[in-house]
Design a protein around this motif. Structure first.
Motif, PDB file in Angstrom:
ATOM      1  N   ALA A 107       0.824  -1.209   0.000  1.00 48.30           N
ATOM      2  CA  ALA A 107       0.000   0.000   0.000  1.00 48.30           C
ATOM      3  C   ALA A 107       0.854   1.253   0.000  1.00 48.30           C
ATOM      4  CB  ALA A 107      -0.924  -0.014   1.230  1.00 48.30           C
ATOM      5  N   LEU A 108       1.893   1.266   0.832  1.00 53.37           N
ATOM      6  CA  LEU A 108       2.742   2.459   0.915  1.00 53.37           C
ATOM      7  C   LEU A 108       3.530   2.642  -0.372  1.00 53.37           C
ATOM      8  CD1 LEU A 108       3.620   4.776   2.691  1.00 53.37           C
ATOM      9  CD2 LEU A 108       5.458   3.360   3.585  1.00 53.37           C
ATOM     10  N   SER A 109       4.045   1.544  -0.882  1.00 54.33           N
ATOM     11  CA  SER A 109       4.796   1.585  -2.117  1.00 54.33           C
ATOM     12  C   SER A 109       3.870   2.020  -3.269  1.00 54.33           C
ATOM     13  CB  SER A 109       5.382   0.200  -2.364  1.00 54.33           C
ATOM     14  OG  SER A 109       6.097   0.177  -3.540  1.00 54.33           O
ATOM     15  N   GLY A 110       2.653   1.483  -3.274  1.00 56.65           N
ATOM     16  CA  GLY A 110       1.672   1.866  -4.282  1.00 56.65           C
ATOM     17  C   GLY A 110       1.337   3.346  -4.190  1.00 56.65           C
ATOM     18  N   PHE A 111       1.275   3.837  -2.960  1.00 53.90           N
ATOM     19  CA  PHE A 111       1.022   5.262  -2.741  1.00 53.90           C
ATOM     20  C   PHE A 111       2.129   6.097  -3.374  1.00 53.90           C
ATOM     21  CE2 PHE A 111       2.919   8.291   0.343  1.00 53.90           C
ATOM     22  CZ  PHE A 111       2.074   9.375   0.170  1.00 53.90           C
ATOM     23  N   GLY A 112       3.402   5.669  -3.178  1.00 50.42           N
ATOM     24  CA  GLY A 112       4.523   6.378  -3.788  1.00 50.42           C
ATOM     25  C   GLY A 112       4.424   6.350  -5.305  1.00 50.42           C
ATOM     26  N   ILE A 113       4.043   5.178  -5.830  1.00 44.84           N
ATOM     27  CA  ILE A 113       3.907   5.019  -7.280  1.00 44.84           C
ATOM     28  C   ILE A 113       2.839   5.971  -7.808  1.00 44.84           C
ATOM     29  CG2 ILE A 113       3.100   3.400  -9.050  1.00 44.84           C
ATOM     30  CD1 ILE A 113       4.427   1.168  -7.309  1.00 44.84           C
ATOM     31  N   GLY A 114       1.697   5.975  -7.109  1.00 45.17           N
ATOM     32  CA  GLY A 114       0.593   6.839  -7.533  1.00 45.17           C
ATOM     33  C   GLY A 114       0.977   8.318  -7.510  1.00 45.17           C
ATOM     34  N   MET A 115       1.644   8.730  -6.420  1.00 41.11           N
ATOM     35  CA  MET A 115       2.031  10.129  -6.299  1.00 41.11           C
ATOM     36  C   MET A 115       3.037  10.508  -7.375  1.00 41.11           C
ATOM     37  SD  MET A 115       0.217  11.199  -3.899  1.00 41.11           S
ATOM     38  CE  MET A 115       0.624  12.517  -2.771  1.00 41.11           C
ATOM     39  N   ALA A 116       4.010   9.613  -7.614  1.00 43.26           N
ATOM     40  CA  ALA A 116       5.017   9.889  -8.637  1.00 43.26           C
ATOM     41  C   ALA A 116       4.351  10.018  -9.995  1.00 43.26           C
ATOM     42  CB  ALA A 116       6.058   8.769  -8.652  1.00 43.26           C
ATOM     43  N   ALA A 117       3.387   9.132 -10.262  1.00 45.73           N
ATOM     44  CA  ALA A 117       2.706   9.161 -11.551  1.00 45.73           C
ATOM     45  C   ALA A 117       1.895  10.442 -11.691  1.00 45.73           C
ATOM     46  CB  ALA A 117       1.800   7.942 -11.702  1.00 45.73           C
ATOM     47  N   GLU A 118       1.234  10.857 -10.625  1.00 45.20           N
ATOM     48  CA  GLU A 118       0.432  12.076 -10.689  1.00 45.20           C
ATOM     49  C   GLU A 118       1.316  13.301 -10.882  1.00 45.20           C
ATOM     50  OE1 GLU A 118      -2.341  12.473  -7.460  1.00 45.20           O
ATOM     51  OE2 GLU A 118      -3.870  11.452  -8.652  1.00 45.20           O
TER      52      GLU A 118
ATOM     53  N   GLY B 248       8.681   3.021  -6.454  1.00 43.56           N
ATOM     54  CA  GLY B 248       7.966   1.886  -5.854  1.00 43.56           C
ATOM     55  C   GLY B 248       8.918   0.900  -5.206  1.00 43.56           C
ATOM     56  N   LEU B 249       9.976   0.522  -5.936  1.00 42.88           N
ATOM     57  CA  LEU B 249      10.916  -0.458  -5.406  1.00 42.88           C
ATOM     58  C   LEU B 249      11.654   0.093  -4.196  1.00 42.88           C
ATOM     59  CD1 LEU B 249      12.478  -2.020  -8.648  1.00 42.88           C
ATOM     60  CD2 LEU B 249      10.422  -2.660  -7.394  1.00 42.88           C
ATOM     61  N   ALA B 250      12.055   1.379  -4.289  1.00 43.88           N
ATOM     62  CA  ALA B 250      12.839   1.967  -3.198  1.00 43.88           C
ATOM     63  C   ALA B 250      12.023   2.012  -1.915  1.00 43.88           C
ATOM     64  CB  ALA B 250      13.305   3.364  -3.588  1.00 43.88           C
ATOM     65  N   ILE B 251      10.751   2.429  -2.026  1.00 41.50           N
ATOM     66  CA  ILE B 251       9.918   2.487  -0.818  1.00 41.50           C
ATOM     67  C   ILE B 251       9.798   1.100  -0.205  1.00 41.50           C
ATOM     68  CG2 ILE B 251       7.579   2.901   0.051  1.00 41.50           C
ATOM     69  CD1 ILE B 251       7.368   5.206  -1.865  1.00 41.50           C
ATOM     70  N   GLY B 252       9.561   0.102  -1.049  1.00 47.04           N
ATOM     71  CA  GLY B 252       9.445  -1.267  -0.550  1.00 47.04           C
ATOM     72  C   GLY B 252      10.697  -1.689   0.183  1.00 47.04           C
ATOM     73  N   LEU B 253      11.844  -1.436  -0.452  1.00 48.55           N
ATOM     74  CA  LEU B 253      13.123  -1.843   0.136  1.00 48.55           C
ATOM     75  C   LEU B 253      13.332  -1.180   1.499  1.00 48.55           C
ATOM     76  CD1 LEU B 253      15.717  -3.459  -0.414  1.00 48.55           C
ATOM     77  CD2 LEU B 253      16.713  -1.364  -1.345  1.00 48.55           C
ATOM     78  N   VAL B 254      13.052   0.120   1.565  1.00 49.22           N
ATOM     79  CA  VAL B 254      13.258   0.853   2.823  1.00 49.22           C
ATOM     80  C   VAL B 254      12.337   0.298   3.917  1.00 49.22           C
ATOM     81  CG1 VAL B 254      12.993   3.071   3.979  1.00 49.22           C
ATOM     82  CG2 VAL B 254      14.110   2.947   1.744  1.00 49.22           C
TER      83      VAL B 254
END
Lengths: 336, 360, 501
Positions: free
Chosen positions: B97-108, B120-126
């Motif tokens: 969910a958090l990673s998806g949130f980052g993806i969504g924000m970056a896309a917007e 997305g990958l970086a948030i997941g890794l962190v």
């Protein structure tokens, strides 16, 4: 006794007791919140808070006994949903059924689901997390089947049903009375019965428990019976309080219950903790949730704040335990 | 004299029991293997569904369908490592969910596809790294720590997004979840999963790192006394879990083209179900990657078959829950059978020792 | 002194092991009965049968003329046979009162537990034993000695007729041992029967009245303590003289180079100011009672625990390991005390266990390489003469002696310069024991440095060139040559000052 030693004693009592430090934490946070929003101490708001946490307190106690035995029950939310839905539907389909029969139905269903969990854990020897993970889906799925994927709304319920938790006795709602009764019984059970102490024994040291004749499987089974029974009761209260029975109700509630326990100083490895701590933990969550809007955080941040509190509580638990162990070692050195 | 021959026969029987290479022993070992049982169930499922609805057997349908459960299957891979070491991670759905949130924000914000994926990958890794460091640093049970981070990760996404849904994604981003391989019906995500599964298989079964994970899971203290960096390995596992949850978030966001704070709810439970069903012991030290691959497809296709038979989705939930419990109960019965065999072996071994038979 | 318990022909089989073979013993009231034998002689099996943990394969136990059959530990307790276990049977998070009453809590009229009554009874019990312990204290906050006393109090609260004490003094200081003696005498005067298990002869001669000796699971003999001498009993215990038990040590040259130099090593709560030199080609013994900090020192040297002060030098270079991996790289190997939990991964095969420390060396670019592993296993496994049906057999199917050989094979493959052995012969058969001793001598004569920790004083004395003695985390001295006598070492271990070099 002069003032200084008395103060020392109080200090020692607070330092030594998890409950005392929680009370202080509660008082401080209440004070801070009160300064920021004076409404906080109004009688209506206090009433709201204690009504809000009544169900959480009951379910946290259910979870407490399971964690005390070194287990976890992830299915409490699903048990609440199933028995809550059943209670709602009984009321909808047979409006004439007396309330106490409905309560018995809720309790009985909870007990039955708890028995399934207990049998699998105690006699099937399946780890509690796996068992309740599986039964969580099964019970939740069964709720959908029971309701045929519909829900019971407020106007399909009788007034007597809806008003049950809202009735007042001595100025306190029936809902809160229910929680108080559960708390008192649970307190007495955990401190003054052999079975209650047996739960401490199997959680603290199962091998030693065997030596003194405490049956691990029987006690584990009872633990899940209690958890199911209380969750079933919570299901009935949930449906009446929110005057609706939906399939998704109480999803994720198990985590809040676990969180109250962690905050209340219950050891995750089992064998230590107390009812008072758990209730204080639940109270703390109620206060924080209530105060969030006045802290300029919208309600969506509630989950985040909850997680953060649990994490901090975990850290504090670990650090305190660590320091205690070190201090003890040092003391032993000196005494030798 | 007869006493002597009796004793000799006894020793022969004992050595037969202990001998691992005997055909009968091998057959028994093989068919009591959990993975083999799973494969048999898998084949049975195809026979049953195939005979009821021929649609089930169409390759195109199966391939299309597989695209819908790849996120969970991908997340199940590193979860093997975590459970193998006696840990558990119940925050994975929240990481998605958090990673998806980052993806969504970056896309917007109009970021190009590679940047979105990297975010997305970086948030997941962190997130995974934070879990790992908290678990090993605090020396707390993984379930307690990830219970807290579960709320924290999803809480951030919920707090910022509220009811908002991110729905604008660049067209090239949609390939990860919806794209197929040039003209065929093979979803890109399936190929990605296949590659990842093969890599994870080799890591666990054929590398030094994998061997160490087995040692840690069987007995962490003995592993430590053998010079294995137990804490480091556990942190790596959690970090890997986070990274894979990031990959799953990319695929999920790309597939459904919409990110809300409530995406991937219950994925953690389903992922753990796949891993346990795949034969990984929740107590650690036992399990294989191919077992979990079989269980992933088993559950995915089971749901598909039930859908084709117009079985209510609710029954599917119940079926998966029941499957989980049976999956743990059954190996326990198998273990009891095996324990009896082991006891017999121990006795045979002792008799051989007494007779002074040195092997090899 | 009336006969309380009579044991006849007691036999117990375990898979592959005859733990007890027609053992007999007579326990009388008002008598302290020493049960004597080496590790693995069958003492603990006998105790476990007496307390209902194991059921015997054959033979009978009579109590006051009646035959006893136990189904579990509770049966034995109800008959009045109680063992003082080590810490394993306490609930650390619960109070002293509750530890005493768990399983038989007292209840009031209302069927609720009457804590007040239990607490005052506990107080009375502790007073009777002249112990200054608050009944409300949590057991985790008690010292080891106090925990023992609470266990004894618990036995009293159960109205035990026969109290079995398994090495009760192993973790106690001098004063605490005196306390224990006082309580034992009191129990004796009250007409209880006491079974006392100890490795220490001065204790046996101090407190016991009668003895029974076991060896290799068999009854060897019995008699009155006052009619016997330690030498006689030792002879019964080991079946031969002490001097012939151990192989000749390689001659040790004090001028040979120092490999490991430890100065002022400390760890809070475990040991402090430990200093010693380890020379090439010597066997250095470490002795102390349980809890003296011997294992802790070695854990720190091997990098498992951190030190809180002091310095170490290895081959003249500063050495401060961050973990066992550093120690291994520097050429150390540790055969840990707990073979089943620390030494081996029981659920793995012999081969995987032997290759575990060397797995990186046997791999190619991070990938495991089966052929290299097989060769390695065969080489070192045969070197240690491991008896097994195959190298792919799980380690938990092996006997204790063979398991220990696997541990040794596992470490010998890493070609260590320093080999640390913590209780290497605990719970293994005589033949393997001799093999382990020969192995140590062989290592030393090859120029390796060997450290041995053992709770068996004869073993430390027989197997060491020099001996370092610890008492409660303090180094009491270093003994070599003529100074190595049973008397000197024991005195130092219980904290008395002994003149040494």
């Amino acid at each position: 006794m002069n003032g200084k030693t008395a103060l020392n004693k109080i200090g020692k009592w607070i330092g030594g007791r998890r409950e005392a430090s929680l009370v202080i934490l509660l008082l401080i946070s209440c004070l801070l919140i009160g300064v920021m929003s004076p409404d906080f101490f109004s009688s209506t708001n206090v009433d709201t808070i204690i009504n809000d946490i009544a169900i959480l307190a009951i379910v946290s106690i259910a979870q407490f006994f399971v964690i005390l035995s070194n287990g976890i029950d992830i299915s409490v939310g699903a048990i609440i949903a199933f028995s809550g839905m059943a209670c709602g539907m009984i009321n909808q389909d047979h409006p004439g059924t007396p309330i106490f029969v409905i309560i018995l139905a809720g309790l009985g269903l909870g007990l039955a689901m708890g028995a399934i969990n207990g049998a699998l854990v105690a006699y099937g020897k399946i780890p509690p997390i796996i068992t309740t993970l599986g039964t969580c889906s099964i019970f939740r799925g069964s709720t959908f089947l029971l309701s045929k994927n519909t829900w019971v709304t407020a106007h399909e319920m009788t007034d007597a049903f809806k008003h049950f938790p809202r009735g007042r006795f001595l100025g306190i709602t029936t809902l809160v009375w229910c929680a108080l009764i559960v708390i008192v019984i649970a307190y007495v059970f955990s401190r003054y019965t052999r079975t209650g102490r047996a739960i401490y024994a199997i959680g603290g040291n199962p091998t030693a428990a065997k030596f003194v004749g405490v049956s691990e499987s029987k006690t584990r089974f009872i633990v899940f019976l209690i958890s199911g029974l209380l969750s079933g009761f919570a299901g009935f209260l949930w449906t009446t309080r929110y005057a609706s029975a939906v399939n998704e109700m109480a999803s994720g509630f198990e985590m809040q219950a676990v969180a109250s326990c962690v905050l209340g100083g219950v050891n995750f490895a089992g064998g230590s903790g107390g009812i008072i701590g758990v209730v204080l933990g639940a109270l703390f969550f109620g206060i924080i949730n209530n105060a969030l809007p006045s802290l300029y955080l919208n309600v969506f941040w509630q989950l985040f704040v909850q997680g953060l509190i649990v994490l901090i509580a975990l850290m504090v638990n670990t650090i305190v335990d660590d320091r205690k162990a070190r201090k003890l070692l040092a003391q032993r050195r000196v005494s030798k | 004299m007869t006493d002597k021959t009796n004793k000799k026969q006894d020793l022969v029987a004992a050595s037969r029991l202990v001998d691992e290479t005997g055909l009968k022993n091998r057959l028994i070992e093989f068919f009591t293997k959990w993975e083999v049982l799973l494969a048999i169930i898998f084949v049975l499922m195809f026979i049953v569904f195939g005979s009821i609805t021929p649609k089930f057997l169409r390759l195109k349908n199966l391939l299309n369908q597989s695209g819908t459960f790849m996120e969970k299957s991908i997340m199940a891979l590193p979860m093997i490592f975590i459970i193998m070491c006696g840990d558990i991670d119940i925050s994975v759905a929240s990481i998605v969910a958090l990673s998806g949130f980052g993806i969504g924000m970056a896309a917007e914000a109009g970021a190009p596809t590679p940047v979105i994926v990297l975010v997305g990958l970086a948030i997941g890794l962190v997130c995974g790294l934070v879990n790992g460091l908290l678990v090993t640093g605090l020396n707390m049970p993984a379930i307690a720590v990830t219970l807290a981070t579960q709320s924290i990760y999803r809480g951030i996404s919920k707090g910022v997004l509220g009811e908002h849904a991110c729905t604008t994604f660049p067209e090239s981003f949609q390939f990860f979840g919806q794209g197929t391989l040039g003209g065929s019906h093979i979803p890109f995500s399936l190929l990605l999963y296949a590659v990842l599964a093969v890599i994870m298989y080799f890591v666990l079964q054929r590398t030094v790192y994998g061997r160490r994970l087995y040692a840690i899971g069987s007995c962490a203290e003995a592993a430590r006394f053998s010079g294995i960096k137990v804490k480091k390995a556990r942190v790596i596992n959690f970090a890997l879990m986070g990274l894979f949850a990031g990959i799953a978030a990319v695929i999920l966001a790309s597939r459904i083209c919409s990110v809300r704070s409530n995406i991937a709810e219950n994925y953690d439970m389903e992922t753990i179900t796949l891993v346990v069903l795949g034969g990984v012991a929740i107590t650690g030290g036992k399990g294989t990657v191919y077992g979990v691959v079989i269980s992933s497809f088993l559950v995915g296709f089971l749901k598909f078959g039930l859908t084709l038979m117009k079985v209510n989705g609710t029954y599917q939930t119940i079926a998966v829950g029941a499957l989980l419990i049976i999956a743990v109960l059954l190996p326990r019965l198998l273990d009891m059978f095996k324990a009896n065999r082991k006891l017999a072996k121990q006795q045979a071994q002792a008799r051989l020792e007494e007779a002074g038979a040195v092997s090899k | 002194m009336a006969e309380l318990i009579t044991i006849r022909n007691l036999t117990k089989f375990f898979p592959g092991i005859k733990a007890l073979d027609r053992v007999q013993m007579t326990i009388r009231t008002g008598e302290v009965h020493a049960l004597i034998g080496e590790n693995g002689a069958g003492k603990s099996t006998l105790v476990k049968i007496l307390t209902g943990v194991y059921t015997p394969t054959d033979g009978e136990i009579m109590m006051e003329g009646k035959k006893l059959v136990f189904h579990n530990a509770i049966d034995a307790q109800q008959q009045g046979i109680v063992a003082i276990h080590q810490e394993a049977s306490m609930f650390p998070e619960l109070s002293v009162t509750e530890n005493i009453y768990m399983g038989h809590h007292q209840r009031g009229k209302s069927h609720l537990l009457s804590w007040k009554e239990m607490k005052s009874n506990t107080k009375a019990l502790l007073d009777r034993m002249q112990l200054d312990i608050n009944p409300d204290t949590l057991v985790k906050n008690l010292s080891v000695a106090q925990r023992h006393m609470v266990e004894i109090a618990k036995a009293l609260s159960l109205n035990a007729k026969c109290v079995i004490m398994d090495e009760p003094t192993s973790a106690l200081t001098n004063n605490e041992v005196d306390d224990l003696y006082r309580i034992i005498r009191q129990l004796k005067a009250e007409g209880k029967a006491i079974v006392f298990i100890s490795h220490k002869f001065e204790e046996i001669f101090d407190i016991c009245d009668y003895f029974t000796v076991l060896r290799d699971g068999q009854y060897i003999g019995e008699g009155k303590i006052k009619d016997s001498t330690p030498d006689k009993i030792i002879h019964m215990m080991i079946g031969r003289d002490l001097s012939t038990m151990y192989p000749a040590l390689p001659s040790f040259d004090p001028k040979s180079p120092v490999i490991l130099k430890v100065r002022g090593l400390c760890q809070n709560g475990a040991f402090h100011d430990v200093s010693f030199d380890l020379h090439q080609g010597e066997i250095l013994g470490f002795y102390g009672l349980v809890g003296a900090g011997r294992s802790e020192v070695m854990r720190t040297v091997f990098g498992i625990d951190r030190s809180d002060g002091g310095t170490m030098e290895l081959f003249g270079k500063s050495y401060s390991p961050r973990g066992p991996e550093d120690a291994m790289k520097a050429g150390m190997a540790l055969v840990p005390e707990d073979r089943q939990k620390q030494g081996l991964v029981l659920a793995m095969t012999i081969s995987k266990n032997i290759t575990l420390p060397a797995i990186t060396k046997l791999s190619k670019k991070g990938f495991t390489y089966r052929k290299a592993e097989e060769d390695y296993t065969v080489k070192h496994g045969e070197e240690m003469e491991i008896k097994a049906a195959g190298w792919q057999v799980d380690a938990d199917t092996l006997s204790g002696g063979n398991q220990q050989k696997v541990v040794l094979a596992k470490w010998i493959g890493t070609d260590p310069k320093i080999l640390i052995l913590d209780e290497p012969t605990k719970g293994i058969d005589v033949a393997t024991k001799a093999a382990v001793h020969e192995f140590m001598v062989e290592m030393a004569s090859k120029g390796k440095a060997v450290i041995i920790i053992s709770s068996e004083l004869p073993e430390v004395i027989g197997m060491s060139n020099r001996i370092v003695v610890l008492h409660e985390g303090t180094q009491m001295g270093e003994f070599s040559g003529d100074q190595i006598t049973q008397d000197n070492i024991m005195k130092a271990a219980i904290g008395e000052k002994v003149e040494c070099k």
